[in-house]
Motif scaffolding. Structure first.
Motif, PDB file in Angstrom:
ATOM      1  N   SER A 300       0.878  -1.168   0.000  1.00  0.00           N
ATOM      2  CA  SER A 300       0.000   0.000   0.000  1.00  0.00           C
ATOM      3  C   SER A 300       0.915   1.216   0.000  1.00  0.00           C
ATOM      4  N   PRO A 301       0.393   2.396  -0.295  1.00  0.00           N
ATOM      5  CA  PRO A 301       1.262   3.580  -0.336  1.00  0.00           C
ATOM      6  C   PRO A 301       1.993   3.847   0.970  1.00  0.00           C
ATOM      7  N   ASN A 302       1.419   3.439   2.099  1.00  0.00           N
ATOM      8  CA  ASN A 302       2.023   3.747   3.396  1.00  0.00           C
ATOM      9  C   ASN A 302       2.549   2.534   4.146  1.00  0.00           C
ATOM     10  N   GLU A 303       2.420   1.348   3.550  1.00  0.00           N
ATOM     11  CA  GLU A 303       2.923   0.150   4.235  1.00  0.00           C
ATOM     12  C   GLU A 303       3.260  -0.931   3.215  1.00  0.00           C
ATOM     13  N   ILE A 304       4.441  -1.499   3.344  1.00  0.00           N
ATOM     14  CA  ILE A 304       4.901  -2.560   2.452  1.00  0.00           C
ATOM     15  C   ILE A 304       5.372  -3.725   3.317  1.00  0.00           C
ATOM     16  N   ALA A 305       4.805  -4.904   3.077  1.00  0.00           N
ATOM     17  CA  ALA A 305       5.188  -6.111   3.820  1.00  0.00           C
ATOM     18  C   ALA A 305       5.995  -7.021   2.897  1.00  0.00           C
ATOM     19  N   LEU A 306       7.179  -7.453   3.374  1.00  0.00           N
ATOM     20  CA  LEU A 306       8.079  -8.283   2.582  1.00  0.00           C
ATOM     21  C   LEU A 306       8.527  -9.495   3.382  1.00  0.00           C
ATOM     22  N   ALA A 328      11.039   0.774   9.621  1.00  0.00           N
ATOM     23  CA  ALA A 328      11.004  -0.661   9.310  1.00  0.00           C
ATOM     24  C   ALA A 328      11.074  -1.476  10.592  1.00  0.00           C
ATOM     25  N   SER A 329      10.395  -2.610  10.582  1.00  0.00           N
ATOM     26  CA  SER A 329      10.434  -3.531  11.728  1.00  0.00           C
ATOM     27  C   SER A 329      10.349  -4.954  11.208  1.00  0.00           C
ATOM     28  N   ALA A 330      10.923  -5.885  11.971  1.00  0.00           N
ATOM     29  CA  ALA A 330      10.909  -7.305  11.604  1.00  0.00           C
ATOM     30  C   ALA A 330      10.108  -8.071  12.641  1.00  0.00           C
ATOM     31  N   ARG A 344      17.165   6.046  -3.028  1.00  0.00           N
ATOM     32  CA  ARG A 344      16.069   5.072  -2.985  1.00  0.00           C
ATOM     33  C   ARG A 344      15.860   4.569  -1.559  1.00  0.00           C
ATOM     34  N   LEU A 345      14.645   4.110  -1.293  1.00  0.00           N
ATOM     35  CA  LEU A 345      14.324   3.517  -0.008  1.00  0.00           C
ATOM     36  C   LEU A 345      15.009   2.161   0.104  1.00  0.00           C
ATOM     37  N   ALA A 346      15.723   1.920   1.200  1.00  0.00           N
ATOM     38  CA  ALA A 346      16.445   0.658   1.370  1.00  0.00           C
ATOM     39  C   ALA A 346      16.473   0.286   2.853  1.00  0.00           C
ATOM     40  N   GLY A 352      19.381 -14.451   7.628  1.00  0.00           N
ATOM     41  CA  GLY A 352      18.263 -15.217   8.149  1.00  0.00           C
ATOM     42  C   GLY A 352      16.986 -14.964   7.376  1.00  0.00           C
ATOM     43  N   SER A 353      15.889 -15.477   7.928  1.00  0.00           N
ATOM     44  CA  SER A 353      14.582 -15.327   7.314  1.00  0.00           C
ATOM     45  C   SER A 353      13.774 -14.317   8.133  1.00  0.00           C
ATOM     46  N   HIS A 354      13.257 -13.292   7.491  1.00  0.00           N
ATOM     47  CA  HIS A 354      12.590 -12.199   8.196  1.00  0.00           C
ATOM     48  C   HIS A 354      11.300 -11.803   7.484  1.00  0.00           C
ATOM     49  N   ASP A 355      10.285 -11.532   8.302  1.00  0.00           N
ATOM     50  CA  ASP A 355       9.072 -10.891   7.800  1.00  0.00           C
ATOM     51  C   ASP A 355       9.215  -9.403   8.097  1.00  0.00           C
ATOM     52  N   LEU A 356       9.438  -8.647   7.045  1.00  0.00           N
ATOM     53  CA  LEU A 356       9.800  -7.250   7.171  1.00  0.00           C
ATOM     54  C   LEU A 356       8.608  -6.357   6.797  1.00  0.00           C
ATOM     55  N   VAL A 357       8.346  -5.337   7.607  1.00  0.00           N
ATOM     56  CA  VAL A 357       7.264  -4.383   7.335  1.00  0.00           C
ATOM     57  C   VAL A 357       7.835  -2.973   7.338  1.00  0.00           C
ATOM     58  N   LEU A 358       7.616  -2.255   6.246  1.00  0.00           N
ATOM     59  CA  LEU A 358       8.027  -0.861   6.141  1.00  0.00           C
ATOM     60  C   LEU A 358       6.779   0.010   6.242  1.00  0.00           C
TER      61      LEU A 358
END
Length: 397
Positions: A300-306, A328-330, A344-346, A352-358
């Motif tokens: 979404s424009p204000n939240e990206i889940a990776l 960002a938080s994991a 750019r946003l980075a 490891g394996s992470h569920d990342l939310v920006l």
């Protein structure tokens, strides 16, 4: 009245274009000046006029803080620079207002056939203020072509330093023009009421006004027919949001197609990374592809889940501009840092394996939103209790 004026100005600032609110502010200053002149012998009325004008200004700014604060933040980071030196000759202004050929065409066409009525209205002593208003905005519309230049003086005052295209001051001029024409029509009626063939004169004036309306409608249709657009952008079925190189004139089409446009309007130097791409297969990727993989889960424009799975510390790059409001938080509470990678946003993540939310949470938007909410609550209080007195009203505002 102060609550309505402030609310209307705040609404225009939040949801209108760049010019609506500053122009309305000028109109408000004219109305305040008229009140001061009319009531100059009454100290209480003068105090009331200035106090309620201040209340309207405070509410207008407070309600619009949700937009004004981010704009101020953006301009502080990258001020808008305008190099244009617009000078418009009187003949060019006349062409814009009354047309340059048959059938009449003009950018700000008001109609020449009702000009006699406007002149008749201007001859009435009671129309001094709308006539002065019309002359003032016509002066501003001349830009640097007038000597002295009112437009040049106005551009020394924030926020008018950011304005260009002085001919757009013909829009508030048309309000005064319409007022003068209406007064002139009423004056014509009173002049011919007891004369022979009065009905013929009035019907003739009405016919000219109706024909003039037809000219205005035809002018609008001509602009619509002459506006040719490029081929509309196409969506990619089954694909999530992605950036495209885009087109600044068609920017409004892209969000509905799940596309972003990297082409910004050139008058607004929004900081933009030169590394952005409009042809990437994935909008989120690793700086070192051999380190693992990154998968988008939600956007979404204000939240990206990776979901990020890497064998060593790596940098995840998002194909959009960096801004200090991104966080960002994991899910596993791993330490992740938001950084700028060539603008750019980075995000730097550990192995490891992470569920990342920006998340995009800029202080300017949060602070502006809270300010607008408080202003709205204050406006409601004053609306429900309009007889608090000027001191309490100013205190609440």
């Amino acid at each position: 009245g102060a609550v309505l004026a402030g609310g209307a100005t705040g609404w225009m600032t939040c949801f209108g274009g760049t010019y609506a609110a500053p122009y309305t502010l000028l109109v408000g200053v004219w109305e305040l000046a008229e009140a001061v002149v009319k009531h100059r012998k009454s100290r209480s009325r003068l105090t009331s006029a200035f106090a309620l004008g201040a209340v309207a200004a405070l509410f207008g700014a407070g309600l619009a803080a949700v937009r004004l604060w981010p704009i101020a933040e953006m301009l502080a980071a990258s001020p808008r620079v305008i190099g244009a030196n617009d000078a418009i000759a009187p003949l060019e202004l006349a062409k814009m207002l009354f047309g340059s050929r048959i059938p009449f065409r003009g950018d700000f066409l008001v109609g020449a056939l009702v000009l006699p009525l406007a002149v008749l209205g201007a001859l009435d002593r009671k129309t001094a203020w709308p006539l002065a208003w019309a002359c003032f905005f016509l002066w501003l519309a001349s830009g640097y072509g007038a000597h002295p230049s009112g437009f040049a003086l106005l551009r020394q005052i924030p926020p008018y330093t950011m304005l260009r295209s002085p001919e757009r001051f013909l829009v508030p001029f048309t309000l005064a023009y319409a007022t003068l024409a209406a007064i002139g029509f009423g004056k014509l009626q009173s002049l011919v009421r007891r004369r022979k063939l009065a009905w013929a004169i009035v019907l003739g004036a009405m016919a000219l006004a109706c024909i003039d309306d037809g000219v205005l409608v035809d002018n609008s249709w001509a602009w619509q027919r002459g506006r040719t657009l490029m081929a509309a952008p196409t969506s990619a079925p089954g694909r999530d949001f992605a950036n495209a190189r885009g087109n600044r004139w068609l920017a409004a089409y892209y969000p509905g197609l799940e596309r972003g446009t990297l082409s910004c309007f050139d008058d607004y130097p929004i900081p933009q990374s030169a590394a952005l791409r409009g042809d990437l297969e994935h909008e989120e990727f690793l700086a070192d592809p051999s380190a693992g993989k990154v998968e988008r889960r939600r956007w979404s424009p204000n939240e990206i889940a990776l979901h990020v799975d890497v064998t060593r510390p790596s940098r995840v790059i998002v194909n959009q501009n960096w801004h200090p409001g991104w966080r960002a938080s994991a899910a596993d509470e791993a330490k992740v840092d938001v950084v700028s990678d060539q603008g750019r946003l980075a995000v730097d993540v550990p192995a490891g394996s992470h569920d990342l939310v920006l998340r995009f949470r800029p202080r300017s938007a949060i602070g502006g939103g809270l300010t607008s909410l408080l202003a709205l609550l204050a406006a409601i209080v004053l609306w429900r209790k309009p007889r608090l007195g000027l001191a309490k009203t100013l205190a609440i505002a």
